[in-house]
Structures are given as structure tokens and as C-alpha cells.
Scaffold this active site. Structure first.
Site, PDB file in Angstrom:
ATOM      1  N   CYS A   1       6.527   4.372 -24.677  1.00  0.00           N
ATOM      2  CA  CYS A   1       6.566   5.618 -23.896  1.00  0.00           C
ATOM      3  C   CYS A   1       6.944   6.839 -24.732  1.00  0.00           C
ATOM      4  O   CYS A   1       6.810   7.969 -24.270  1.00  0.00           O
ATOM      5  CB  CYS A   1       7.510   5.471 -22.710  1.00  0.00           C
ATOM      6  SG  CYS A   1       7.107   4.073 -21.671  1.00  0.00           S
TER       7      CYS A   1
ATOM      8  N   HIS B   1       9.834  12.359 -20.335  1.00  0.00           N
ATOM      9  CA  HIS B   1       9.029  11.188 -19.993  1.00  0.00           C
ATOM     10  C   HIS B   1       9.206  10.922 -18.501  1.00  0.00           C
ATOM     11  O   HIS B   1      10.317  10.940 -17.977  1.00  0.00           O
ATOM     12  CB  HIS B   1       9.507   9.992 -20.832  1.00  0.00           C
ATOM     13  CG  HIS B   1       8.880   8.708 -20.424  1.00  0.00           C
ATOM     14  ND1 HIS B   1       7.539   8.607 -20.112  1.00  0.00           N
ATOM     15  CD2 HIS B   1       9.409   7.462 -20.254  1.00  0.00           C
ATOM     16  CE1 HIS B   1       7.272   7.356 -19.779  1.00  0.00           C
ATOM     17  NE2 HIS B   1       8.378   6.654 -19.847  1.00  0.00           N
TER      18      HIS B   1
ATOM     19  N   ASN C   1       4.771   6.143 -14.006  1.00  0.00           N
ATOM     20  CA  ASN C   1       5.077   6.116 -15.442  1.00  0.00           C
ATOM     21  C   ASN C   1       3.820   5.694 -16.207  1.00  0.00           C
ATOM     22  O   ASN C   1       3.384   4.548 -16.103  1.00  0.00           O
ATOM     23  CB  ASN C   1       6.227   5.133 -15.671  1.00  0.00           C
ATOM     24  CG  ASN C   1       6.609   4.996 -17.134  1.00  0.00           C
ATOM     25  OD1 ASN C   1       5.887   5.426 -18.027  1.00  0.00           O
ATOM     26  ND2 ASN C   1       7.749   4.376 -17.394  1.00  0.00           N
TER      27      ASN C   1
HETATM   28  C1  COA Z   1      13.522  -0.513 -12.032  1.00  0.00           C
HETATM   29  C2  COA Z   1      14.480   0.349 -11.272  1.00  0.00           C
HETATM   30  C3  COA Z   1      13.715   1.356 -10.431  1.00  0.00           C
HETATM   31  C4  COA Z   1      15.264  -0.540 -10.309  1.00  0.00           C
HETATM   32  O1  COA Z   1      16.183   0.243  -9.583  1.00  0.00           O
HETATM   33  P1  COA Z   1      17.679  -0.266  -9.421  1.00  0.00           P
HETATM   34  O2  COA Z   1      18.379   0.729  -8.602  1.00  0.00           O
HETATM   35  O3  COA Z   1      18.232  -0.562 -10.788  1.00  0.00           O
HETATM   36  O4  COA Z   1      17.471  -1.551  -8.575  1.00  0.00           O
HETATM   37  P2  COA Z   1      17.964  -3.029  -8.898  1.00  0.00           P
HETATM   38  O5  COA Z   1      17.229  -3.607 -10.042  1.00  0.00           O
HETATM   39  O6  COA Z   1      19.463  -3.031  -8.926  1.00  0.00           O
HETATM   40  O7  COA Z   1      17.513  -3.746  -7.590  1.00  0.00           O
HETATM   41  C5  COA Z   1      18.176  -3.555  -6.358  1.00  0.00           C
HETATM   42  C6  COA Z   1      17.576  -4.500  -5.348  1.00  0.00           C
HETATM   43  O8  COA Z   1      16.246  -4.065  -5.043  1.00  0.00           O
HETATM   44  C7  COA Z   1      15.328  -5.127  -5.256  1.00  0.00           C
HETATM   45  N1  COA Z   1      14.059  -4.585  -5.719  1.00  0.00           N
HETATM   46  C8  COA Z   1      13.602  -4.474  -6.982  1.00  0.00           C
HETATM   47  N2  COA Z   1      12.390  -3.925  -6.974  1.00  0.00           N
HETATM   48  C9  COA Z   1      12.084  -3.680  -5.684  1.00  0.00           C
HETATM   49  C10 COA Z   1      10.964  -3.128  -5.046  1.00  0.00           C
HETATM   50  N3  COA Z   1       9.904  -2.695  -5.718  1.00  0.00           N
HETATM   51  N4  COA Z   1      10.985  -3.022  -3.702  1.00  0.00           N
HETATM   52  C11 COA Z   1      12.051  -3.432  -2.981  1.00  0.00           C
HETATM   53  N5  COA Z   1      13.129  -3.988  -3.542  1.00  0.00           N
HETATM   54  C12 COA Z   1      13.145  -4.102  -4.876  1.00  0.00           C
HETATM   55  C13 COA Z   1      15.996  -6.007  -6.297  1.00  0.00           C
HETATM   56  O9  COA Z   1      15.486  -7.330  -6.221  1.00  0.00           O
HETATM   57  C14 COA Z   1      17.438  -5.929  -5.878  1.00  0.00           C
HETATM   58  O10 COA Z   1      17.650  -6.799  -4.801  1.00  0.00           O
HETATM   59  P3  COA Z   1      19.016  -7.655  -4.708  1.00  0.00           P
HETATM   60  O11 COA Z   1      20.109  -6.620  -4.622  1.00  0.00           O
HETATM   61  O12 COA Z   1      18.813  -8.444  -3.471  1.00  0.00           O
HETATM   62  O13 COA Z   1      19.054  -8.447  -5.961  1.00  0.00           O
HETATM   63  C15 COA Z   1      15.476   1.075 -12.213  1.00  0.00           C
HETATM   64  O14 COA Z   1      16.380   0.139 -12.767  1.00  0.00           O
HETATM   65  C16 COA Z   1      14.787   1.814 -13.310  1.00  0.00           C
HETATM   66  O15 COA Z   1      14.035   2.752 -13.074  1.00  0.00           O
HETATM   67  N6  COA Z   1      15.032   1.446 -14.576  1.00  0.00           N
HETATM   68  C17 COA Z   1      14.415   2.082 -15.694  1.00  0.00           C
HETATM   69  C18 COA Z   1      13.001   1.568 -15.787  1.00  0.00           C
HETATM   70  C19 COA Z   1      12.136   2.400 -16.691  1.00  0.00           C
HETATM   71  O16 COA Z   1      12.234   3.587 -16.713  1.00  0.00           O
HETATM   72  N7  COA Z   1      11.265   1.714 -17.416  1.00  0.00           N
HETATM   73  C20 COA Z   1      10.332   2.299 -18.281  1.00  0.00           C
HETATM   74  C21 COA Z   1      10.997   2.851 -19.466  1.00  0.00           C
HETATM   75  S1  COA Z   1       9.871   3.624 -20.509  1.00  0.00           S
END
Ligand code: COA
Length: 321
Positions: A114, A248, A278
């Protein structure tokens, strides 16, 4: 080289707009969850265009914006984590599509995930002594490596391409910063070929994108702030003096955290992730071209691009419009 200007930029959307509601049909998720946790409402996914096709369309758009003919391009840099092939390079395919075969033009691919477009501009600024006009493209078809059964990742990514054309300048400056750290734990990694061929161990799965979202989130906050600060130091300005930050486009919560931590107005950050999701290497390039299209880039503005991604990689570009 510091005396660098962008003379044109453009972008290409992939063919199919996929809304959060469409994803509700294939994984256990909801539009409300995706919007609340990421800010994303839709993303564009390719139907039959590959990375080089999107890259080519973005290049044509950038050439039009620069009012320039393809034959003026002396170097093509394509940043992508999802090239058409391992080889030939996507940049060579774009060169061919632009009809530049046999001309005095060189083509080279970069993979910095990215952060790819930021790395591309950095390389371009270093190479302008040798090549007069450089086309820098960020292009992705992430839909090829996304696991469409994994709700943790498939809701985040989209396909697309952005491009810009850079040349030496007499009055505009560009400063760049890049950083890489080996992600040996595999916190964020794309598909790969197994080392041992199927003949030996029967391994066939090329693998999908894998991500530890929380770990990446933490890394992103630090990386974005550091990149912004590093290029501001070089430009001898304070972050508050930046007119527009083009980050980004990964997650609105990352952008808000960084804005708050740096005590910067959120309006300073250009955001279009609600529409595009993204798009990895393409994200900042598309955002830059969209900001221009929306009339948000005014002559004399101080602009900072800030990227982070798998690798880990991160980096920033300070530029004057
Ligand atoms: C991926 C991301 C959106 C997840 O958000 P988060 O607030 O960290 O959420 P979590 O991973 O803690 O998940 C919370 C809950 O939602 C659930 N969940 C995950 N994806 C889900 C979705 N698409 N829909 C519904 N629920 C979802 C998880 O399973 C978890 O459930 P649990 O509490 O029963 O285990 C976030 O961590 C993020 O954006 N990270 C950076 C990713 C990124 O930018 N990547 C590219 C970099 S270049």
C-alpha cells in the site's frame, strides 16, 4: 532531486461497484458494521480487466490531464502487489498498451504494497536526472488475492489504478521519506507460491491475503504520523502548515486517530475510502487524482501523501502544487 513537479494525474475505476449490502450476501457481515469500523460503503471490483488494463486507463487519464502525448514518457514505474504476472512486469505491459515499444522508454515494477505509490514517487524523484518525464502508476486487482469467504479482509479491499506524471521543476519542491521493516511474523501478507512444488508435498493452495487487523491498525497509526513528520522536517514546515494530507485510504478510524494525535483538523485529510475501499498501491494515486478532479488542489498548496502497508512499508511525500 528536490525540484520536482506533478504535471498531470488521473485514475481508473474498476468496472463493478460492489456495495456493503452485496457483501452481506456472501459473508456474515452488515453494512452498519463495515461503515462503523472502516468508513467504507462501496468498492470497485474488476470484471475482466487485469492490473495492467486499469493501469493503462489511469495513464491515459493522466496524459490527458497533462495535455501530453505518450511518446514523451521516458520511464514508466508501476507499483503493484497484484501484477498481471510474475513476469513480464506490469509496467512493460502498460508500455506496450501505450504504444511505446521501440521508443526511448524504460519500464520497471515496484512492490511496496500500500506504500507503493509513495515509493514510486520517491524513485521517480531520484531518477529525474536521467529520465525527463516519468509516469508513476499505482494499480491493483486485489480481488484476485482476497479470500471472499473471510469477512475480516474481504470487506476492506477494492481494485483500481491511479497515475501521475512527474518532471523537473524550477520552482516546486518535492521531499520524500520511505521506511521498510521485515514483517517476519506475516501480520499482513498476500498470496505466494509454495517453496516446495506439489510434486513433493502435494501443496496446491497459492494462498490468499492474510491479515492481523489489530496489529496492522497499530502499525498504521505510528507509520502515518512518522511519515508526515519526516517529510515536514525536510520541507522545514510544521504539520499544521500542510494544506492537504492525502493518506492511504485504509480505514477512516486510522485517519481520525492520526488527526487527533497530531492535533490536526480532520478536514485537512482528503478521504474517498467510502467509495473506493482500500486499493493498496492505487489508493493515494486515485485520491490525488480525485482531489484534483474535485478542485481541491490549488496552486501553491503544500500537500503531503502518507502511505503504509505490507512489508511492512511506509513513507511520505511532500509536494507543492
Ligand atoms: C480489520 C478491522 C476493520 C477490524 O476492526 P476491529 O475493530 O479491529 O474489529 P475486530 O477485529 O476486533 O473484530 C471485532 C468483532 O467483529 C467481527 N468481525 C470482523 N470482521 C467483521 C465483518 N466484516 N462484519 C462483522 N463482524 C466482523 C470479529 O470477528 C470480532 O468478533 P468477536 O468479537 O466475536 O471476535 C481493523 O482492525 C482494521 O482496519 N485494521 C487495519 C487493517 C488495514 O488497514 N489493512 C490494510 C493495511 S494497508
Amino acid at each position: 532531486m528536490e525540484n520536482v513537479k506533478i504535471v498531470g494525474c488521473g485514475y481508473a475505476k474498476a468496472q463493478v461497484r460492489v456495495w456493503n449490502e452485496d457483501l452481506e450476501k456472501i459473508v456474515e457481515t452488515s453494512d452498519a458494521w463495515i461503515q462503523q469500523r472502516t468508513g467504507i460503503q462501496s468498492r470497485y471490483i474488476t470484471k475482466d480487466e487485469n492490473t495492467s488494463d486499469l493501469a493503462y486507463r489511469a495513464a491515459v487519464d493522466a496524459l490527458k490531464d497533462a495535455n501530453m502525448e505518450a511518446k514523451e514518457i521516458e520511464l514508466i514505474l508501476v507499483a503493484s502487489a497484484t501484477p498481471d504476472h510474475f513476469t513480464p512486469a506490469t509496467s512493460c505491459l502498460v508500455q506496450e498498451k501505450l504504444g511505446l515499444n521501440g521508443e526511448e522508454c524504460t519500464a520497471l515494477d515496484i512492490n511496496a504494497a500500500c506504500s507503493g505509490f509513495v515509493y514510486g514517487l520517491t524513485l521517480a524523484s531520484c531518477l529525474l536526472e536521467k529520465y525527463k518525464t516519468i509516469l508513476v502508476i499505482g494499480a491493483e486487482t486485489l480481488s484476485k488475492i482476497v479470500d471472499w469467504t473471510d469477512r475480516n479482509t474481504c470487506i476492506l479491499f477494492g481494485d483500481g489504478a491511479g497515475a501521475c506524471i512527474v518532471q523537473q521543476s524550477t520552482n516546486k519542491k518535492m521531499f520524500t521519506y520511505t521506511k521498510s521493516t521485515g514483517d517476519v511474523e506475516g501480520v499482513l501478507k498476500g498470496a505466494g507460491l509454495p517453496i516446495k512444488a506439489g510434486l513433493i508435498n502435494g501443496e496446491k493452495n497459492y494462498g490468499y491475503l492474510h491479515m492481523d487487523g489489530k496489529e496492522v491498525f497499530r502499525f498504521a497509526l505510528k507509520a502515518m504520523q512518522e511519515s508526515i513528520e519526516k517529510v515536514c522536517e525536510q520541507a522545514q514546515i510544521l504539520p499544521k502548515d500542510i494544506d492537504l494530507i492525502i493518506p492511504h485510504q485504509a480505514n477512516i478510524r486510522i485517519i481520525r486517530h492520526v488527526a487527533k494525535k497530531m492535533q490536526l483538523d480532520e478536514d485537512k485529510f482528503f478521504v474517498n475510502l467510502e467509495e473506493f475501499g482500500n486499493t493498496s498501491s492505487a489508493s493515494i494515486a486515485i485520491a490525488l487524482a480525485c482531489a484534483k478532479e474535485q478542485g481541491k488542489l490549488k496552486p501553491g498548496m503544500k500537500i503531503v501523501l502518507a502511505g503504509f502497508g505490507a512489508g511492512f512499508t511506509s513513507g511520505g511525500v511532500y509536494l507543492e502544487w
